[in-house]
Design a protein around this motif. Structure first.
Motif, PDB file in Angstrom:
ATOM      1  N   LEU A  25       0.805  -0.981   0.040  1.00 13.69           N
ATOM      2  CA  LEU A  25       0.009  -0.018   0.074  1.00 13.69           C
ATOM      3  C   LEU A  25       0.882   1.442   0.114  1.00 13.69           C
ATOM      4  O   LEU A  25       0.632   2.228  -0.746  1.00 13.69           O
ATOM      5  CB  LEU A  25      -0.794   0.023   1.378  1.00 13.69           C
ATOM      6  CG  LEU A  25      -2.079  -1.072   1.238  1.00 13.69           C
ATOM      7  CD1 LEU A  25      -2.702  -1.110   2.446  1.00 13.69           C
ATOM      8  CD2 LEU A  25      -3.047  -0.691   0.049  1.00 13.69           C
ATOM      9  N   ALA A  26       1.941   1.029   0.764  1.00 14.13           N
ATOM     10  CA  ALA A  26       2.911   2.209   0.732  1.00 14.13           C
ATOM     11  C   ALA A  26       3.495   2.488  -0.673  1.00 14.13           C
ATOM     12  O   ALA A  26       3.721   3.833  -0.820  1.00 14.13           O
ATOM     13  CB  ALA A  26       3.868   1.925   2.052  1.00 14.13           C
ATOM     14  N   GLY A  27       3.814   1.519  -1.263  1.00 11.29           N
ATOM     15  CA  GLY A  27       4.515   1.720  -2.534  1.00 11.29           C
ATOM     16  C   GLY A  27       3.658   2.036  -3.575  1.00 11.29           C
ATOM     17  O   GLY A  27       4.087   2.784  -4.449  1.00 11.29           O
ATOM     18  N   VAL A  28       2.420   1.942  -3.326  1.00 12.75           N
ATOM     19  CA  VAL A  28       1.312   2.432  -4.358  1.00 12.75           C
ATOM     20  C   VAL A  28       0.967   3.986  -3.849  1.00 12.75           C
ATOM     21  O   VAL A  28       0.886   4.890  -4.920  1.00 12.75           O
ATOM     22  CB  VAL A  28       0.141   1.615  -4.420  1.00 12.75           C
ATOM     23  CG1 VAL A  28      -0.859   2.148  -5.439  1.00 12.75           C
ATOM     24  CG2 VAL A  28       0.496   0.107  -5.142  1.00 12.75           C
ATOM     25  N   LEU A  29       0.486   4.250  -2.899  1.00  9.01           N
ATOM     26  CA  LEU A  29       0.084   5.396  -2.384  1.00  9.01           C
ATOM     27  C   LEU A  29       0.923   6.296  -2.144  1.00  9.01           C
ATOM     28  O   LEU A  29       0.749   7.517  -2.496  1.00  9.01           O
ATOM     29  CB  LEU A  29      -0.808   5.242  -0.912  1.00  9.01           C
ATOM     30  CG  LEU A  29      -2.139   4.399  -1.104  1.00  9.01           C
ATOM     31  CD1 LEU A  29      -2.667   4.104   0.445  1.00  9.01           C
ATOM     32  CD2 LEU A  29      -3.008   4.702  -2.243  1.00  9.01           C
ATOM     33  N   GLY A  30       2.251   6.092  -1.828  1.00  5.58           N
ATOM     34  CA  GLY A  30       3.066   7.017  -1.681  1.00  5.58           C
ATOM     35  C   GLY A  30       3.490   7.886  -3.019  1.00  5.58           C
ATOM     36  O   GLY A  30       3.417   9.151  -3.118  1.00  5.58           O
ATOM     37  N   PRO A  31       3.807   7.083  -4.128  1.00  7.81           N
ATOM     38  CA  PRO A  31       4.227   7.821  -5.223  1.00  7.81           C
ATOM     39  C   PRO A  31       2.652   8.682  -5.787  1.00  7.81           C
ATOM     40  O   PRO A  31       3.106   9.644  -6.460  1.00  7.81           O
ATOM     41  CB  PRO A  31       4.361   6.605  -6.224  1.00  7.81           C
ATOM     42  CG  PRO A  31       4.779   5.697  -5.279  1.00  7.81           C
ATOM     43  CD  PRO A  31       4.106   5.604  -4.098  1.00  7.81           C
ATOM     44  N   LEU A  44       3.476   7.263 -12.651  1.00  7.34           N
ATOM     45  CA  LEU A  44       4.181   6.039 -13.410  1.00  7.34           C
ATOM     46  C   LEU A  44       4.729   5.201 -12.592  1.00  7.34           C
ATOM     47  O   LEU A  44       4.452   3.874 -12.822  1.00  7.34           O
ATOM     48  CB  LEU A  44       4.983   6.623 -14.471  1.00  7.34           C
ATOM     49  CG  LEU A  44       5.761   5.355 -15.339  1.00  7.34           C
ATOM     50  CD1 LEU A  44       4.781   4.682 -16.222  1.00  7.34           C
ATOM     51  CD2 LEU A  44       6.850   6.159 -16.086  1.00  7.34           C
ATOM     52  N   LEU A  45       5.414   5.523 -11.535  1.00  9.02           N
ATOM     53  CA  LEU A  45       6.247   4.599 -10.533  1.00  9.02           C
ATOM     54  C   LEU A  45       4.933   3.739  -9.649  1.00  9.02           C
ATOM     55  O   LEU A  45       5.181   2.751  -9.339  1.00  9.02           O
ATOM     56  CB  LEU A  45       6.961   5.528  -9.342  1.00  9.02           C
ATOM     57  CG  LEU A  45       7.632   4.799  -8.348  1.00  9.02           C
ATOM     58  CD1 LEU A  45       8.471   3.664  -9.049  1.00  9.02           C
ATOM     59  CD2 LEU A  45       8.483   5.567  -7.483  1.00  9.02           C
ATOM     60  N   SER A  46       3.948   4.558  -9.424  1.00  6.98           N
ATOM     61  CA  SER A  46       2.707   3.962  -8.618  1.00  6.98           C
ATOM     62  C   SER A  46       2.182   2.960  -9.591  1.00  6.98           C
ATOM     63  O   SER A  46       1.922   1.723  -8.978  1.00  6.98           O
ATOM     64  CB  SER A  46       1.868   5.125  -8.189  1.00  6.98           C
ATOM     65  OG  SER A  46       0.681   4.572  -7.467  1.00  6.98           O
ATOM     66  N   ALA A  47       2.109   3.392 -10.674  1.00  7.05           N
ATOM     67  CA  ALA A  47       1.377   2.155 -11.569  1.00  7.05           C
ATOM     68  C   ALA A  47       2.250   0.825 -11.960  1.00  7.05           C
ATOM     69  O   ALA A  47       1.699  -0.191 -11.933  1.00  7.05           O
ATOM     70  CB  ALA A  47       1.245   2.625 -13.078  1.00  7.05           C
ATOM     71  N   LEU A  48       3.525   1.195 -11.799  1.00  3.64           N
ATOM     72  CA  LEU A  48       4.423   0.141 -11.921  1.00  3.64           C
ATOM     73  C   LEU A  48       4.503  -0.860 -10.600  1.00  3.64           C
ATOM     74  O   LEU A  48       4.314  -2.161 -10.761  1.00  3.64           O
ATOM     75  CB  LEU A  48       5.862   0.551 -12.041  1.00  3.64           C
ATOM     76  CG  LEU A  48       6.382   1.128 -13.673  1.00  3.64           C
ATOM     77  CD1 LEU A  48       7.514   1.516 -13.397  1.00  3.64           C
ATOM     78  CD2 LEU A  48       6.050   0.147 -14.536  1.00  3.64           C
TER      79      LEU A  48
END
Length: 100
Positions: A25-31, A44-48
């Motif tokens: 969740l942090a990896g998606v929501l942070g970006p 883009l980072l969040s999508a990856l």
């Protein structure tokens, strides 16, 4: 099975899931937050990260399904598989033949 897990509300179950998946969740929501605040390129980072997480979850689900199916198959196997060699042959004592 754990008795307390059976009595969980939907909110408690969702909170438990969120705690266990905090890193994803942090990896998606942070970006995403960075994309809103600074530049849309962070999206883009969040999508990856989201795509990687989805691939991992799909692989995990397929593996668990395969393992459960294999466990069911093992439970359904007979204790002594019937084969043509198990049938007794008239006039033949196999226990004595093994001793030779």
């Amino acid at each position: 099975m754990n008795v307390t897990r059976e009595k969980q509300t939907r909110l408690e179950h969702a909170m438990e899931w969120a705690v266990w998946h905090f890193g994803e969740l942090a990896g998606v929501l942070g970006p995403l937050v960075l994309a809103v605040v600074f530049t849309p390129w962070f999206a883009l980072l969040s999508a990856l990260v989201a795509a990687g997480w989805a691939v991992h979850e799909i692989r995990d689900h397929r593996e668990q399904t395969r393992l459960r199916a294999a466990a069911v198959e093992r439970k359904q196997l007979p204790a002594w598989p019937a084969t043509d060699t198990d049938a007794p042959v008239a006039g033949r004592d196999e226990s004595r033949e093994d001793a030779r």
